[in-house]
Design a protein around this motif. Structure first.
Motif, PDB file in Angstrom:
ATOM      1  N   TYR A  85     -14.403 -17.077  27.355  1.00 32.07           N
ATOM      2  CA  TYR A  85     -14.107 -18.513  27.273  1.00 32.07           C
ATOM      3  C   TYR A  85     -12.962 -18.927  28.196  1.00 32.07           C
ATOM      4  O   TYR A  85     -12.623 -20.118  28.257  1.00 32.07           O
ATOM      5  N   ASN A  86     -12.338 -17.937  28.876  1.00 28.97           N
ATOM      6  CA  ASN A  86     -11.261 -18.216  29.819  1.00 28.97           C
ATOM      7  C   ASN A  86     -10.129 -19.019  29.163  1.00 28.97           C
ATOM      8  O   ASN A  86      -9.743 -20.089  29.622  1.00 28.97           O
ATOM      9  N   VAL A  87      -9.604 -18.483  28.063  1.00 33.82           N
ATOM     10  CA  VAL A  87      -8.546 -19.170  27.316  1.00 33.82           C
ATOM     11  C   VAL A  87      -7.328 -18.246  27.223  1.00 33.82           C
ATOM     12  O   VAL A  87      -7.450 -17.024  27.283  1.00 33.82           O
ATOM     13  N   ASN A  88      -6.148 -18.861  27.091  1.00 33.23           N
ATOM     14  CA  ASN A  88      -4.912 -18.075  27.001  1.00 33.23           C
ATOM     15  C   ASN A  88      -4.618 -17.701  25.545  1.00 33.23           C
ATOM     16  O   ASN A  88      -5.394 -18.004  24.637  1.00 33.23           O
ATOM     17  N   PHE A  89      -3.458 -17.093  25.327  1.00 30.12           N
ATOM     18  CA  PHE A  89      -3.096 -16.633  23.987  1.00 30.12           C
ATOM     19  C   PHE A  89      -3.036 -17.789  22.982  1.00 30.12           C
ATOM     20  O   PHE A  89      -3.494 -17.674  21.848  1.00 30.12           O
ATOM     21  N   THR A  90      -2.433 -18.904  23.407  1.00 29.77           N
ATOM     22  CA  THR A  90      -2.268 -20.035  22.490  1.00 29.77           C
ATOM     23  C   THR A  90      -3.609 -20.615  22.070  1.00 29.77           C
ATOM     24  O   THR A  90      -3.842 -20.892  20.888  1.00 29.77           O
ATOM     25  N   VAL A  91      -4.502 -20.809  23.030  1.00 27.58           N
ATOM     26  CA  VAL A  91      -5.805 -21.419  22.722  1.00 27.58           C
ATOM     27  C   VAL A  91      -6.646 -20.492  21.851  1.00 27.58           C
ATOM     28  O   VAL A  91      -7.258 -20.920  20.871  1.00 27.58           O
ATOM     29  N   VAL A  92      -6.679 -19.205  22.189  1.00 26.83           N
ATOM     30  CA  VAL A  92      -7.488 -18.281  21.394  1.00 26.83           C
ATOM     31  C   VAL A  92      -6.926 -18.152  19.976  1.00 26.83           C
ATOM     32  O   VAL A  92      -7.664 -17.862  19.013  1.00 26.83           O
ATOM     33  N   SER A  93      -5.630 -18.426  19.822  1.00 25.65           N
ATOM     34  CA  SER A  93      -5.016 -18.368  18.489  1.00 25.65           C
ATOM     35  C   SER A  93      -5.456 -19.521  17.594  1.00 25.65           C
ATOM     36  O   SER A  93      -5.179 -19.507  16.388  1.00 25.65           O
ATOM     37  N   LEU A  94      -6.147 -20.515  18.169  1.00 24.94           N
ATOM     38  CA  LEU A  94      -6.711 -21.581  17.343  1.00 24.94           C
ATOM     39  C   LEU A  94      -7.730 -21.026  16.350  1.00 24.94           C
ATOM     40  O   LEU A  94      -7.995 -21.639  15.308  1.00 24.94           O
ATOM     41  N   LEU A  95      -8.312 -19.880  16.673  1.00 29.44           N
ATOM     42  CA  LEU A  95      -9.206 -19.221  15.712  1.00 29.44           C
ATOM     43  C   LEU A  95      -8.457 -18.926  14.420  1.00 29.44           C
ATOM     44  O   LEU A  95      -8.980 -19.112  13.316  1.00 29.44           O
ATOM     45  N   PHE A  96      -7.204 -18.471  14.548  1.00 30.33           N
ATOM     46  CA  PHE A  96      -6.390 -18.194  13.370  1.00 30.33           C
ATOM     47  C   PHE A  96      -5.981 -19.490  12.661  1.00 30.33           C
ATOM     48  O   PHE A  96      -5.921 -19.537  11.430  1.00 30.33           O
ATOM     49  N   VAL A  97      -5.706 -20.550  13.445  1.00 33.44           N
ATOM     50  CA  VAL A  97      -5.268 -21.817  12.854  1.00 33.44           C
ATOM     51  C   VAL A  97      -6.367 -22.421  11.978  1.00 33.44           C
ATOM     52  O   VAL A  97      -6.138 -22.816  10.831  1.00 33.44           O
ATOM     53  N   LEU A  98      -7.580 -22.496  12.520  1.00 35.51           N
ATOM     54  CA  LEU A  98      -8.677 -23.082  11.747  1.00 35.51           C
ATOM     55  C   LEU A  98      -9.064 -22.181  10.573  1.00 35.51           C
ATOM     56  O   LEU A  98      -9.470 -22.671   9.517  1.00 35.51           O
ATOM     57  N   ALA A  99      -8.933 -20.883  10.763  1.00 36.39           N
ATOM     58  CA  ALA A  99      -9.155 -19.987   9.631  1.00 36.39           C
ATOM     59  C   ALA A  99      -8.127 -20.264   8.537  1.00 36.39           C
ATOM     60  O   ALA A  99      -8.457 -20.243   7.338  1.00 36.39           O
ATOM     61  N   CYS A 100      -6.895 -20.563   8.941  1.00 39.72           N
ATOM     62  CA  CYS A 100      -5.838 -20.905   7.995  1.00 39.72           C
ATOM     63  C   CYS A 100      -6.194 -22.169   7.224  1.00 39.72           C
ATOM     64  O   CYS A 100      -6.019 -22.242   5.999  1.00 39.72           O
ATOM     65  N   VAL A 101      -6.717 -23.164   7.932  1.00 39.99           N
ATOM     66  CA  VAL A 101      -7.144 -24.404   7.263  1.00 39.99           C
ATOM     67  C   VAL A 101      -8.218 -24.089   6.219  1.00 39.99           C
ATOM     68  O   VAL A 101      -8.194 -24.608   5.096  1.00 39.99           O
ATOM     69  N   GLY A 102      -9.152 -23.226   6.590  1.00 37.73           N
ATOM     70  CA  GLY A 102     -10.198 -22.834   5.657  1.00 37.73           C
ATOM     71  C   GLY A 102      -9.657 -22.091   4.453  1.00 37.73           C
ATOM     72  O   GLY A 102     -10.022 -22.388   3.307  1.00 37.73           O
ATOM     73  N   PHE A 103      -8.756 -21.115   4.682  1.00 34.36           N
ATOM     74  CA  PHE A 103      -8.176 -20.347   3.575  1.00 34.36           C
ATOM     75  C   PHE A 103      -7.417 -21.257   2.618  1.00 34.36           C
ATOM     76  O   PHE A 103      -7.558 -21.155   1.398  1.00 34.36           O
ATOM     77  N   PHE A 104      -6.602 -22.149   3.182  1.00 31.89           N
ATOM     78  CA  PHE A 104      -5.789 -23.028   2.344  1.00 31.89           C
ATOM     79  C   PHE A 104      -6.664 -23.993   1.552  1.00 31.89           C
ATOM     80  O   PHE A 104      -6.415 -24.254   0.368  1.00 31.89           O
ATOM     81  N   SER A 105      -7.700 -24.521   2.199  1.00 33.35           N
ATOM     82  CA  SER A 105      -8.629 -25.425   1.499  1.00 33.35           C
ATOM     83  C   SER A 105      -9.321 -24.696   0.358  1.00 33.35           C
ATOM     84  O   SER A 105      -9.462 -25.230  -0.749  1.00 33.35           O
ATOM     85  N   GLY A 106      -9.759 -23.454   0.622  1.00 31.62           N
ATOM     86  CA  GLY A 106     -10.407 -22.662  -0.421  1.00 31.62           C
ATOM     87  C   GLY A 106      -9.478 -22.394  -1.587  1.00 31.62           C
ATOM     88  O   GLY A 106      -9.888 -22.448  -2.754  1.00 31.62           O
ATOM     89  N   ALA A 107      -8.197 -22.107  -1.287  1.00 25.94           N
ATOM     90  CA  ALA A 107      -7.226 -21.844  -2.354  1.00 25.94           C
ATOM     91  C   ALA A 107      -6.990 -23.090  -3.206  1.00 25.94           C
ATOM     92  O   ALA A 107      -6.846 -22.998  -4.425  1.00 25.94           O
ATOM     93  N   LEU A 108      -6.957 -24.268  -2.568  1.00 32.10           N
ATOM     94  CA  LEU A 108      -6.716 -25.512  -3.300  1.00 32.10           C
ATOM     95  C   LEU A 108      -7.874 -25.874  -4.219  1.00 32.10           C
ATOM     96  O   LEU A 108      -7.675 -26.304  -5.356  1.00 32.10           O
ATOM     97  N   ILE A 109      -9.098 -25.718  -3.729  1.00 29.31           N
ATOM     98  CA  ILE A 109     -10.245 -26.162  -4.522  1.00 29.31           C
ATOM     99  C   ILE A 109     -10.706 -25.104  -5.526  1.00 29.31           C
ATOM    100  O   ILE A 109     -11.544 -25.387  -6.385  1.00 29.31           O
ATOM    101  N   ASN A 110     -10.145 -23.889  -5.428  1.00 26.50           N
ATOM    102  CA  ASN A 110     -10.613 -22.812  -6.295  1.00 26.50           C
ATOM    103  C   ASN A 110     -10.376 -23.102  -7.776  1.00 26.50           C
ATOM    104  O   ASN A 110     -11.266 -22.898  -8.606  1.00 26.50           O
TER     105      ASN A 110
END
Length: 483
Positions: A85-110
């Motif tokens: 995808y020709n992305v740097n460290f910061t951009v590829v780390s968005l995978l972790f950011v959106l995963a974080c959004v998912g984890f936090f949302s799952g914890a809230l609605i659980n």
């Protein structure tokens, strides 16, 4: 002779120094419950119930294997994703950011979902989220779609993690040992994933690795539906012969006031949640970024992904082997420390300690030895930081996994002992789900810092995070939960 006999008589009649009753530690069984309580009032389980209990426990292990597989996948694939995808460290780390959004949302609605739908439906719902996510990942869609898929996957992992941990913590027999095995299975999944992902990372169709993940997710869903059949947790526990206590006034009050509000306002829950957040963050940061570190700083080849497998393999071994050692050594150490030390038995001096001796009434071991373990981790990370040896770093990373392994199940077992029963499942769900956000926040921070200062910043960042773990573990309350 007479003098000797008189002396012996005097020795026999000399009273021993009495430990005040308030400092006497109750006998606690290996499952964290009061061993002095009689078990005759608990009906013996039939062979059929014991088999059903084992089947249910193994079924809870399947989503944890998939969670480990998920966390162990990204490390070996990160360099390939950056290239494709020709992305740097910061951009590829968005995978972790959106995963974080998912984890936090799952914890809230659980918590609200658990009260409304029940254990069996929520854990299956989480598995369906993962099926959708892996379906989106497999075709190697544009990078934004991959990021969204990681968010969906995060919701699924958080829901299943919360339900499985809450279920095992509620068991009335061998809960501590089963919690260790449950998270050892997570380590097994995280061990297997890099072995497969490293091979796919070198292929043209690298994203087909997620087809293997999709197959595991479908199998997981089938198992959960077949075994739990959308039943509530109490129904599943009753099926294996566990006595479900009647609702107490405290439990009814918790339901009336709002269980979610009580969980959010409980100090012990929040301290444990933040400890797990940083613990999981350290764990996934090592597993996710160590391959990139080895390739760039130690000039490792394409097979460096196997170092990530070594780390998660150590994690699995530690969660099985060190739990038993921890329990035996810790009980001996802290019992000796508190019961034979007059300074620590004196309220005037012990009040200056982080926790009063009586706060160890459930597990007199839970504080000091784990701080020593974290200190050992810091030293190993310093070795990886300053010793430019590929083989030496690989061995040290595996040892870090072994030492890091038992801390998560120990924290969950501690929660099972100190939290009120009526909010236990919801609390452990929140701790596990909120803690899972650490697997996104800290790796993202690592990526952002590495983009500016280089991947060499990984080791000092890990050392700092492990130092914070010591502080968080020291302030976790250790009082027995109310009956």
């Amino acid at each position: 002779m007479s003098n000797n006999s008189i002396e012996l008589d005097v020795r026999r009649e000399t009273p021993r120094k009495q430990v005040p009753e308030e400092y006497v530690l109750p006998v606690v069984g290996t499952d964290g419950r009061d061993a002095s309580a009689t078990t005759t009032d608990r009906p013996a389980k039939t062979r059929k119930q014991k088999v059903a209990a084992n089947i249910q426990f193994v079924s809870c292990c399947v989503p944890l294997f998939l969670a480990g597989w998920n966390d162990g996948t990204l490390g070996p694939l990160l360099p390939r994703i950056q290239t494709v995808y020709n992305v740097n460290f910061t951009v590829v780390s968005l995978l972790f950011v959106l995963a974080c959004v998912g984890f936090f949302s799952g914890a809230l609605i659980n918590v609200p979902l658990s009260d409304k739908l029940g254990f069996g439906k929520v854990i299956v719902l989480g598995s369906l989220f993962q099926i959708v996510a892996y379906t989106l990942m497999a075709p190697a869609l544009p990078f934004p779609a991959l990021v969204v898929a990681y968010a969906i996957n995060g919701v699924g992992v958080a829901l299943q993690d919360a339900q499985a941990n809450g279920y095992v913590a509620s068991l009335d027999s061998n809960a501590e040992a089963k919690m260790g095995v449950l998270h050892a299975v997570y380590g097994a999944g995280a061990l297997c994933a890099p072995l497969v992902a490293t091979q796919f990372a070198q292929q043209k169709r690298w994203s087909f690795h997620f087809l293997a993940s999709l197959g595991l997710a479908v199998t997981n869903t089938v198992v959960l539906i077949a075994i739990f059949k959308f039943k509530t947790q109490d129904e599943c526990l009753a099926e294996i012969g566990q006595v479900i206590p009647e609702r107490t006034e405290n439990e009814q009050s918790a339901n009336n006031k709002g269980k979610f509000r009580q969980i959010m306002g409980h100090r012990t829950v929040q301290f444990l949640a933040f400890f797990i957040l940083f613990y999981v963050g350290v764990e996934v940061t090592i597993g996710g970024w160590i391959v990139t570190y080895i390739i760039q700083e130690r000039h490792g080849g394409p097979s460096s992904g196997y170092i990530s497998a070594g780390f998660f393999g150590g994690l699995m071994v530690g969660r099985v082997a060190l739990l038993w050692v921890n329990e035996k050594v810790n009980n001996l150490l802290i019992n000796s420390l508190f019961l034979n030390n007059p300074i620590l038995q004196d309220r005037r001096t012990s009040r200056y300690l982080p926790l009063h001796p009586t706060s160890y009434s459930v597990r007199p071991s839970f504080l000091f030895p784990h701080i020593r373990l974290i200190t050992a981790l810091d030293r190993l990370e310093i070795v990886i930081w300053f010793v430019p040896s590929l083989i030496g770093n690989a061995i040290a990373v595996s040892i870090v996994g072994v030492i890091l392994g038992p801390m998560y199940p120990i924290a969950m077992n501690h929660a099972g002992r100190v939290l009120p029963r009526w909010i236990l499942t919801g609390s452990i769900g929140w701790i596990a789900g909120f803690g899972q956000t650490g697997s996104a926040i800290l790796p993202f921070m690592t990526g952002a810092i590495s983009n500016k200062y280089g991947i060499k910043s990984l080791q000092p960042l890990l050392v700092a995070m492990m130092g914070l773990l010591i502080v968080l573990w020291a302030i976790v309350p250790g009082h027995r939960r109310p009956d």
